[in-house]
Design a protein around this motif. Structure first.
Motif, mmCIF file in Angstrom:
data_model
loop_
_atom_site.group_PDB
_atom_site.id
_atom_site.type_symbol
_atom_site.label_atom_id
_atom_site.label_comp_id
_atom_site.label_asym_id
_atom_site.label_seq_id
_atom_site.Cartn_x
_atom_site.Cartn_y
_atom_site.Cartn_z
ATOM 1 N N VAL A 85 0.856 -1.182 0.000
ATOM 2 C CA VAL A 85 0.000 0.000 0.000
ATOM 3 C C VAL A 85 0.892 1.230 0.000
ATOM 4 O O VAL A 85 1.924 1.264 0.677
ATOM 5 N N ASN A 86 0.484 2.234 -0.745
ATOM 6 C CA ASN A 86 1.193 3.511 -0.762
ATOM 7 C C ASN A 86 0.197 4.577 -0.337
ATOM 8 O O ASN A 86 -0.676 4.958 -1.111
ATOM 9 N N LEU A 87 0.316 5.048 0.890
ATOM 10 C CA LEU A 87 -0.621 6.025 1.423
ATOM 11 C C LEU A 87 0.153 7.213 1.954
ATOM 12 O O LEU A 87 1.006 7.054 2.848
ATOM 13 N N ASN A 88 -0.103 8.377 1.417
ATOM 14 C CA ASN A 88 0.605 9.600 1.831
ATOM 15 C C ASN A 88 2.110 9.425 1.768
ATOM 16 O O ASN A 88 2.829 9.779 2.687
ATOM 17 N N SER A 89 2.569 8.828 0.712
ATOM 18 C CA SER A 89 3.990 8.560 0.426
ATOM 19 C C SER A 89 4.657 7.630 1.446
ATOM 20 O O SER A 89 5.867 7.573 1.538
ATOM 21 N N GLN A 90 3.875 6.923 2.226
ATOM 22 C CA GLN A 90 4.416 5.889 3.104
ATOM 23 C C GLN A 90 3.995 4.540 2.539
ATOM 24 O O GLN A 90 2.831 4.323 2.223
ATOM 25 N N ARG A 91 4.962 3.634 2.405
ATOM 26 C CA ARG A 91 4.694 2.307 1.858
ATOM 27 C C ARG A 91 4.707 1.289 2.989
ATOM 28 O O ARG A 91 5.595 1.300 3.822
ATOM 29 N N TYR A 92 3.708 0.430 2.999
ATOM 30 C CA TYR A 92 3.617 -0.622 3.998
ATOM 31 C C TYR A 92 2.844 -1.783 3.389
ATOM 32 O O TYR A 92 2.410 -1.715 2.242
ATOM 33 N N ILE A 93 2.694 -2.867 4.143
ATOM 34 C CA ILE A 93 1.972 -4.028 3.634
ATOM 35 C C ILE A 93 0.694 -4.241 4.441
ATOM 36 O O ILE A 93 0.608 -3.834 5.599
ATOM 37 N N ARG A 94 -0.274 -4.875 3.789
ATOM 38 C CA ARG A 94 -1.501 -5.270 4.485
ATOM 39 C C ARG A 94 -2.173 -6.383 3.713
ATOM 40 O O ARG A 94 -1.908 -6.596 2.528
ATOM 41 N N SER A 95 -3.069 -7.090 4.382
ATOM 42 C CA SER A 95 -3.762 -8.212 3.738
ATOM 43 C C SER A 95 -5.264 -7.992 3.637
ATOM 44 O O SER A 95 -5.934 -8.711 2.929
ATOM 45 N N ASN A 96 -5.782 -7.011 4.339
ATOM 46 C CA ASN A 96 -7.215 -6.745 4.311
ATOM 47 C C ASN A 96 -7.439 -5.334 3.779
ATOM 48 O O ASN A 96 -7.197 -4.363 4.490
ATOM 49 N N PRO A 97 -7.903 -5.209 2.549
ATOM 50 C CA PRO A 97 -8.064 -3.870 1.980
ATOM 51 C C PRO A 97 -9.212 -3.073 2.596
ATOM 52 O O PRO A 97 -9.283 -1.869 2.413
ATOM 53 N N ASP A 98 -10.087 -3.724 3.355
ATOM 54 C CA ASP A 98 -11.272 -3.049 3.875
ATOM 55 C C ASP A 98 -11.149 -2.580 5.325
ATOM 56 O O ASP A 98 -11.825 -1.645 5.722
ATOM 57 N N ASP A 99 -10.321 -3.229 6.114
ATOM 58 C CA ASP A 99 -10.264 -2.888 7.537
ATOM 59 C C ASP A 99 -8.871 -3.147 8.087
ATOM 60 O O ASP A 99 -8.512 -4.289 8.378
ATOM 61 N N GLU A 100 -8.097 -2.087 8.252
ATOM 62 C CA GLU A 100 -6.731 -2.235 8.761
ATOM 63 C C GLU A 100 -6.690 -2.749 10.189
ATOM 64 O O GLU A 100 -5.760 -3.430 10.578
ATOM 65 N N THR A 101 -7.682 -2.423 10.999
ATOM 66 C CA THR A 101 -7.647 -2.836 12.401
ATOM 67 C C THR A 101 -7.847 -4.334 12.570
ATOM 68 O O THR A 101 -7.448 -4.905 13.567
ATOM 69 N N GLU A 102 -8.463 -4.972 11.588
ATOM 70 C CA GLU A 102 -8.696 -6.415 11.642
ATOM 71 C C GLU A 102 -7.784 -7.176 10.690
ATOM 72 O O GLU A 102 -8.069 -8.312 10.351
ATOM 73 N N ASP A 103 -6.709 -6.559 10.252
ATOM 74 C CA ASP A 103 -5.813 -7.180 9.279
ATOM 75 C C ASP A 103 -5.160 -8.419 9.878
ATOM 76 O O ASP A 103 -4.717 -8.416 11.029
ATOM 77 N N ALA A 104 -5.079 -9.481 9.087
ATOM 78 C CA ALA A 104 -4.507 -10.752 9.543
ATOM 79 C C ALA A 104 -3.039 -10.617 9.936
ATOM 80 O O ALA A 104 -2.564 -11.373 10.790
ATOM 81 N N LEU A 105 -2.314 -9.679 9.358
ATOM 82 C CA LEU A 105 -0.900 -9.487 9.742
ATOM 83 C C LEU A 105 -0.775 -9.134 11.223
ATOM 84 O O LEU A 105 0.195 -9.509 11.876
#
Length: 132
Positions: free
Chosen positions: A73-93
């Motif tokens: 993911v590239n958000l506000n020029s910060q790159r990170y990873i995630r597995s759930n595009p809908d809810d970051e708080t419940e991300d499996a990572l």
């Protein structure tokens, strides 16, 4: 073996930057390839591998099976990873086991390396200043 040696890996644990507990706080990941054995890589290496080598990474489920796919993911020029595009708080990572926290690098202005320019003098622990 290195991350670049595999077309797909499963992330089994994460190390967070100290005092962070969100997806942007992931500093390192532990992963396993298709033939087993665990290795770890910095988040920068994982992002580069996903971007440049068309590698695929998945989150490991508690039972060891392959879970959701990890994306960059590239958000506000910060790159990170995630597995759930809908809810970051419940991300499996964020449900993976945690490795020891990582100390963030010191990015305070007083500790940056000064660029030597003609007519400038070096100072210890501070920025270089024009010679007077």
């Amino acid at each position: 073996m290195s991350l670049a040696s595999y077309p797909a890996v499963t992330v089994t644990a994460v190390a967070m930057w100290q005092d962070r507990d969100d997806l942007r706080g992931i500093a390192r990941v532990e992963w396993s390839g298709p033939h087993g054995g665990s290795e770890d890589s910095s988040i920068e290496d994982v992002i580069r591998w996903l971007d440049q080598s068309a590698g695929i990474a998945y989150v490991s489920e508690r039972d060891g099976s392959r879970g959701p796919r990890i994306r960059v993911v590239n958000l506000n020029s910060q790159r990170y990873i995630r597995s759930n595009p809908d809810d970051e708080t419940e991300d499996a990572l964020l449900t993976l086991p945690r490795l020891a926290p990582v100390d963030p690098p010191d990015r305070s202005p007083g500790y940056r390396k000064a660029v030597r320019q003609p007519g400038w003098r070096w100072t210890i622990g501070r920025r270089a200043r024009p010679a007077m």
